[in-house]
Write an enzyme that holds these catalytic residues in place. Structure first.
Site, PDB file in Angstrom:
ATOM      1  N   GLU A 216       7.423 -69.715  29.318  1.00 35.67           N
ATOM      2  CA  GLU A 216       7.221 -71.134  29.005  1.00 35.67           C
ATOM      3  C   GLU A 216       8.561 -71.828  28.738  1.00 35.67           C
ATOM      4  O   GLU A 216       8.816 -72.933  29.210  1.00 35.67           O
ATOM      5  CB  GLU A 216       6.333 -71.274  27.764  1.00 35.67           C
ATOM      6  CG  GLU A 216       4.915 -70.759  27.929  1.00 35.67           C
ATOM      7  CD  GLU A 216       4.749 -69.318  27.465  1.00 35.67           C
ATOM      8  OE1 GLU A 216       5.667 -68.497  27.704  1.00 35.67           O
ATOM      9  OE2 GLU A 216       3.693 -69.017  26.872  1.00 35.67           O
ATOM     10  N   ARG A 271       9.932 -64.882  14.364  1.00 35.84           N
ATOM     11  CA  ARG A 271       9.294 -65.740  13.352  1.00 35.84           C
ATOM     12  C   ARG A 271      10.068 -65.775  12.044  1.00 35.84           C
ATOM     13  O   ARG A 271       9.672 -66.459  11.111  1.00 35.84           O
ATOM     14  CB  ARG A 271       7.841 -65.309  13.137  1.00 35.84           C
ATOM     15  CG  ARG A 271       7.655 -63.836  12.859  1.00 35.84           C
ATOM     16  CD  ARG A 271       6.192 -63.432  13.021  1.00 35.84           C
ATOM     17  NE  ARG A 271       6.012 -61.985  12.936  1.00 35.84           N
ATOM     18  CZ  ARG A 271       6.125 -61.152  13.956  1.00 35.84           C
ATOM     19  NH1 ARG A 271       6.453 -61.614  15.154  1.00 35.84           N
ATOM     20  NH2 ARG A 271       5.928 -59.856  13.803  1.00 35.84           N
ATOM     21  N   LYS A 515       0.363 -62.071  28.306  1.00 34.71           N
ATOM     22  CA  LYS A 515       1.546 -62.421  29.119  1.00 34.71           C
ATOM     23  C   LYS A 515       1.509 -61.673  30.453  1.00 34.71           C
ATOM     24  O   LYS A 515       1.764 -62.250  31.517  1.00 34.71           O
ATOM     25  CB  LYS A 515       2.835 -62.016  28.391  1.00 34.71           C
ATOM     26  CG  LYS A 515       3.205 -62.882  27.211  1.00 34.71           C
ATOM     27  CD  LYS A 515       4.570 -62.431  26.675  1.00 34.71           C
ATOM     28  CE  LYS A 515       4.830 -62.965  25.295  1.00 34.71           C
ATOM     29  NZ  LYS A 515       6.048 -62.444  24.678  1.00 34.71           N
TER      30      LYS A 515
HETATM   31  O1  F6P Z   1       5.174 -64.018  22.382  1.00 34.48           O
HETATM   32  C1  F6P Z   1       5.450 -64.013  21.029  1.00 34.48           C
HETATM   33  C2  F6P Z   1       6.899 -64.227  20.795  1.00 34.48           C
HETATM   34  O2  F6P Z   1       7.598 -63.091  21.166  1.00 34.48           O
HETATM   35  C3  F6P Z   1       7.177 -64.596  19.352  1.00 34.48           C
HETATM   36  O3  F6P Z   1       7.242 -63.496  18.541  1.00 34.48           O
HETATM   37  C4  F6P Z   1       8.431 -65.366  19.493  1.00 34.48           C
HETATM   38  O4  F6P Z   1       8.690 -66.127  18.354  1.00 34.48           O
HETATM   39  C5  F6P Z   1       8.126 -66.189  20.703  1.00 34.48           C
HETATM   40  O5  F6P Z   1       7.399 -65.317  21.541  1.00 34.48           O
HETATM   41  C6  F6P Z   1       9.303 -66.739  21.442  1.00 34.48           C
HETATM   42  O6  F6P Z   1      10.166 -65.728  21.881  1.00 34.48           O
HETATM   43  P1  F6P Z   1      11.625 -66.060  22.367  1.00 34.48           P
HETATM   44  O7  F6P Z   1      12.369 -66.652  21.234  1.00 34.48           O
HETATM   45  O8  F6P Z   1      12.190 -64.747  22.818  1.00 34.48           O
HETATM   46  O9  F6P Z   1      11.521 -67.032  23.508  1.00 34.48           O
END
Ligand code: F6P
Length: 549
Positions: A216, A271, A515
């Protein structure tokens, strides 16, 4: 393998306490003890935690503290702070505390290659971030046309969005330095209106992704990059884009310069990352000193969490009482009710923190747990919540505990509004705890002149069962420092609950299957060939295609 926590004496004692007929009684406990607030409220790192409107009593508190001992919660927490592997399924430390500690704090993280000097890495990156923020604010760093930056767009999702977005909004009483926008959803309806309203010549784009592979975020980053390039040319990417990531290689491929790449290590969980370069948007929007104060407030809570005795330790007490509700009383949800509009996104941040961390079905040894772990978390700012879902919290057969967060001094001059707000915050907790019986309600209706048969008919509908727990958290004022302490309180509460439950708070395997399936589903939407999908999903995909999807 450790023995399951359910086999300990402390667990058995708590199970017995939960079976007491008055285990959930709050009204009776409040009415019996005029000193209840003093006995069951605690202060630390500038915050007040009030447990007096839960069913806690001396025997429950002592059994909960024994459970913490039996689960070695303090030891696990100290080991996390020492940089030991706290996330065994990914072989990673969880050292977010190093991000907000002074440069000479000496935090070290255990990695596959040995011990890493976490404090030095953090200090170096913080000083690069600070220099960058000052250069932008002072107009020394400008866009490709020479115009100073006026807006910043953070593109990230999950931990790379929720924390920074929530904090930026929470600190909205501070005069903004840049207008901040946060785009997380891959839905084009999120990014399109944001970019359409901005001048690319005056816009800084932050691509925030720990992994720099999140589909995304990468899709939105490509949209923003194309928007910049079409207005300003390829050369603009170097000045208009900053990358916040652990993946330097992928960042370089994307085209961000090393000067505008701010890194961190995998011992920072997504997080738990708002204190890292992922929080750069906060500093750009609200100023460096606000960001520094945020870190200082979190550090104050870290010190409290590590040093305060268990019976005075705010995160531990919060963890224990929440665990009592979730695990021993089977409360499957809890509400986060911040009575401050600026904390509107706190429940969303907390949802990821709690549910991605502790929504687990196996313990660290891979055994299925036999007890409920993290409850569902939801919430809205008070008083809006009162006019929405609080009906259920007051009267549903399901008991939903709530955290009520109050800020004593506002940052506006509308004193009357603030008093009304606080009156509602206090009254919600009182109504939930004390309730009002059908007979009391019937009497009041009769006294107001209502006919007896109508009063009798309405009494059950107007009956408030009471004995519904709320936990009060008070901030003197919503400063960056107090906010840092509040967020660290919840982070540590979550880590300590994981230790109580014997689960790993720092992985999130549960998000992976979706995913993987999405990657396999995309070609079906592109080509219309749904043969590789299961028949139900394939049918729905075909229906979407048929409708133009
Ligand atoms: O899909 C969950 C996750 O891995 C979360 O733990 C994380 O905060 C989010 O996706 C975004 O991940 P990234 O910072 O690697 O884009």
């Amino acid at each position: 393998m450790t023995a399951p926590i359910t086999t300990t004496e402390a667990w058995a004692r708590l199970a017995a306490l939960a079976a007491r007929p008055d285990a959930a009684a709050i009204r009776r406990r409040i009415e019996a003890d005029p000193n209840r607030f003093a006995r069951f409220s605690r202060s630390g790192a500038g915050l007040l935690l009030d447990l007096s409107r839960t069913a806690i009593d001396e025997s429950l508190l002592s059994a909960l503290l024994d459970l913490a001992d039996a689960a070695h919660v303090r030891e696990a927490f100290a080991a996390m702070a020492r940089g030991e592997i706290a996330n065994p399924t990914e072989h990673r430390a969880a050292l977010h505390m190093a991000l907000r500690a002074p440069a000479d704090a000496g935090f070290r993280a255990r990695t596959a290659e040995g011990w890493e000097d976490a404090s030095s890495l953090v200090a170096d990156e913080l000083s690069r971030m600070e220099a960058f923020v000052h250069a932008v604010h002072e107009g020394r760093l400008r866009g490709a046309t020479g115009a100073p930056f006026a807006s910043v767009v953070n593109i990230g999702i999950g931990g790379s969005d929720l924390g920074p977005a929530m904090v930026t909004e929470a600190l909205s009483s501070i005069q903004p330095r840049l207008a901040a926008h946060y785009v997380s959803n891959v839905d084009g309806h999120a990014i399109a209106p944001v970019l359409a309203a901005l001048d690319p010549a005056r816009t800084l784009i932050l691509v925030a992704s720990k992994t720099f592979t999140t589909q995304e975020t990468m899709a939105n980053a490509a949209v923003a990059r194309a928007w910049l390039v079409s207005a300003l040319g390829e050369g603009a990417v170097a000045t208009h884009v900053a990358a916040l990531s652990t993946n330097a290689k992928a960042v370089a491929t994307f085209g961000a310069t090393p000067e505008q790449t701010f890194g961190f290590r995998d011992w920072v969980g997504g997080r738990f990352s708002l204190w890292s370069p992922i929080g750069l948007g906060i500093a750009l929007a609200r100023g460096w000193s606000a960001f520094a104060q945020l870190l200082a407030g979190a550090h104050a809570m870290d010190r409290h969490a590590l040093a305060a005795p268990s019976a005075e330790n705010l995160p531990l007490l919060l963890a224990l009482v929440h665990t009592w509700h979730a695990t021993f009383q089977g409360r499957g949800a809890y509400a986060c009710l911040p009575y401050d509009q600026r904390l509107a996104r706190l429940p969303a941040w907390l949802q990821q923190l709690e549910m991605e961390s502790n929504g687990k079905r196996v313990d660290v040894d891979g055994r299925a747990v036999t007890y409920p772990t993290a409850p569902v978390v939801f919430g809205e700012p008070g008083t809006n919540a009162q006019h929405s879902f609080m009906q259920l919290v007051h009267q549903s057969p399901a008991v939903v505990p709530a955290d009520i967060i109050m800020v004593a001094q506002p940052d506006h001059g509308l004193a009357a509004n603030h008093r009304i707000l606080l009156a509602h915050a206090l009254a919600q907790g009182a109504a939930l705890a004390l309730g009002r019986s059908g007979e009391e309600q019937e009497k009041a209706m009769l006294a107001s002149g209502m006919a007896a048969d109508e009063a009798a008919r309405l009494a059950p509908h107007r009956h408030f069962p009471g004995d519904r727990p709320t936990i009060g958290i008070v901030l003197p004022r919503l400063t960056a420092h107090a906010l840092g302490a509040l967020l660290a309180l919840y982070e540590h509460k979550v880590a300590m609950q994981a230790a109580l439950w014997g689960i790993n708070a720092f992985d999130q395997w549960g998000v992976e299957l979706g995913k993987t399936l999405a990657a396999g589903t995309l070609p079906a939407l592109e080509t219309g060939d749904v043969g590789a999908l299961d028949p139900a999903t394939g049918g729905l995909a075909s229906a979407l295609r048929h409708l133009g999807g």
